[in-house]
Write an enzyme that holds these catalytic residues in place. Structure first.
Site, PDB file in Angstrom:
ATOM      1  N   GLY A  14      -2.709 135.907 -36.558  1.00 59.07           N
ATOM      2  CA  GLY A  14      -2.685 137.242 -37.132  1.00 59.07           C
ATOM      3  C   GLY A  14      -3.618 138.168 -36.375  1.00 59.07           C
ATOM      4  O   GLY A  14      -3.247 139.287 -36.008  1.00 59.07           O
TER       5      GLY A  14
ATOM      6  N   HIS B 272     -14.029 135.472 -33.916  1.00 62.13           N
ATOM      7  CA  HIS B 272     -13.551 134.139 -34.312  1.00 62.13           C
ATOM      8  C   HIS B 272     -13.986 133.050 -33.332  1.00 62.13           C
ATOM      9  O   HIS B 272     -14.018 131.877 -33.683  1.00 62.13           O
ATOM     10  CB  HIS B 272     -12.026 134.120 -34.424  1.00 62.13           C
ATOM     11  CG  HIS B 272     -11.490 134.964 -35.539  1.00 62.13           C
ATOM     12  ND1 HIS B 272     -12.136 135.099 -36.742  1.00 62.13           N
ATOM     13  CD2 HIS B 272     -10.357 135.722 -35.627  1.00 62.13           C
ATOM     14  CE1 HIS B 272     -11.422 135.898 -37.539  1.00 62.13           C
ATOM     15  NE2 HIS B 272     -10.367 136.303 -36.880  1.00 62.13           N
TER      16      HIS B 272
ATOM     17  N   TYR C  74     -10.372 136.016 -30.422  1.00 67.99           N
ATOM     18  CA  TYR C  74     -10.383 134.568 -30.139  1.00 67.99           C
ATOM     19  C   TYR C  74     -10.944 134.263 -28.750  1.00 67.99           C
ATOM     20  O   TYR C  74     -10.422 133.416 -28.040  1.00 67.99           O
ATOM     21  CB  TYR C  74      -8.978 133.981 -30.295  1.00 67.99           C
ATOM     22  CG  TYR C  74      -8.545 133.837 -31.744  1.00 67.99           C
ATOM     23  CD1 TYR C  74      -9.072 132.829 -32.548  1.00 67.99           C
ATOM     24  CD2 TYR C  74      -7.631 134.717 -32.310  1.00 67.99           C
ATOM     25  CE1 TYR C  74      -8.690 132.700 -33.878  1.00 67.99           C
ATOM     26  CE2 TYR C  74      -7.244 134.588 -33.650  1.00 67.99           C
ATOM     27  CZ  TYR C  74      -7.780 133.576 -34.416  1.00 67.99           C
ATOM     28  OH  TYR C  74      -7.405 133.456 -35.730  1.00 67.99           O
TER      29      TYR C  74
END
Lengths: 223, 223
Positions: free
Chosen positions: A147, A159, A153
């Site tokens: 998402g 994250h 990332y």
């Protein structure tokens, strides 16, 4: 070659579904044998308990590993749903998992598939881990959607590195039982893809799969 | 203080169950309020799909995040099973998960609990991650059992560092939504504990819980 594709998504119009169908089509067109497990479509039950077995070693105290080893000794006395999946995993040369990253991990329906299928006595045996794993020689590939966007990332993203996020699956499930892990196919923020974007990504996936058996395993890292 | 304890184990005679009962007893005796979620006992369904909602935003294309945000706007229009769990998580000051490590991760029944409960619009909101997470101020603790011995979960052991194994849960689920993570309680090779060993471990757990609100968060690391 023989490929097993496992899909964990509830929506037939989803991008995950399109990736799944693209993989089936491309691999068949290139002369491979393909088997599939569409977990939502077969209404797979991910809850692991006594219902996974057709035999009982100890009726008074459920120790799953003891029951698993007993099941292996009793001619793999699992329920049909489980046996079918175990046989597909043993049959394939390459296993592909197609799933959305939910809470940084596979959806429960896929986690439960591994809980029930990757059992002691059949897949995990004493000393048979990692390079000595019973499924060594086979390859595995995670095809994942997210998402959040790609920048989240990365090592400095909030994250963190996507390889780290996927490591527990690549290392803890796949390598642990002997699979050689290929580069993950990661597509970010798929909810925001235009129709044109989707076509481009599916084409890239299809092109990759045409030469998938020339790819070498990656280093997934340790903890 | 208010504590939610979530248990994911199918066997009432298991060591996990004993840890769960010990935690309830100790915390109540020390004047705390305790709520529980015994996932196997309530037959929790971990499969996430449309059945989680009582409203429908888009009947033609299931995008879970869209439905989640819609549900939040419609007075949290989730099914009762989900609402009850969301309210318990919001109620507690400390959340404890008691589970066996299966394939290096929580059992599917617990993974699915997070899939269904930790939703966008209610727990995850734009920009509300990690230190800005909506549940900041609350603490969380993983109490985990393993099959393999402690030496396999070290940096040089074949499974690797246990903190790395638990990181996706500590970082990706708990910290991501705002929890401060306490030191995990890890008990290795519990199938091989003698009755005497079990008593010692349960006593240690009970003693730790008496002062649990004096503990500070640990650094779970990034990926």
């Amino acid at each position: 070659m023989k490929i097993l594709i496992v899909l964990a998504h509830p929506e037939p119009k989803s991008f995950n579904y399109a990736m799944y169908l693209t993989a089936i089509k491309t691999l068949k067109e290139n002369g491979h044998e393909v088997k599939t497990t569409n977990l939502y479509a077969i209404n797979f039950n991910p809850v692991y308990d006594r219902s996974n077995f057709t035999t009982v070693k100890n009726p008074d105290f459920l120790k799953l590993q003891i029951e698993e080893i007993h099941a292996a000794e009793m001619n793999n006395s699992y329920v049909a749903e489980t046996k079918i999946e175990q046989e597909k995993v043993e049959w394939c040369d390459l296993m592909i998992w197609q799933f959305p990253l939910w809470r940084f991990a596979p959806p429960a329906i896929l986690k439960g598939w591994t809980d029930r299928i990757f059992t002691s006595g059949r897949f995990f045996k004493d000393g048979g881990y990692y390079e000595n794993g019973t499924l060594r020689g086979k390859k595995a590939l995670l095809s994942v959607t997210t998402g959040s966007p790609a920048k989240t990332y990365t090592k400095d993203g909030y994250h963190g590195d996507i390889y780290g996020v996927l490591r527990p699956v690549n290392r803890g499930i796949l390598e642990c039982v002997g699979f050689s892990v290929l580069e993950p196919e990661v597509n970010y923020s798929v909810a925001h893809l235009t129709d044109e974007d989707r076509k481009t990504v599916l084409k890239k996936w299809s092109n990759r799969l045409k030469n998938i058996f020339n790819e070498n395993k990656i280093n997934v890292g340790k903890y």
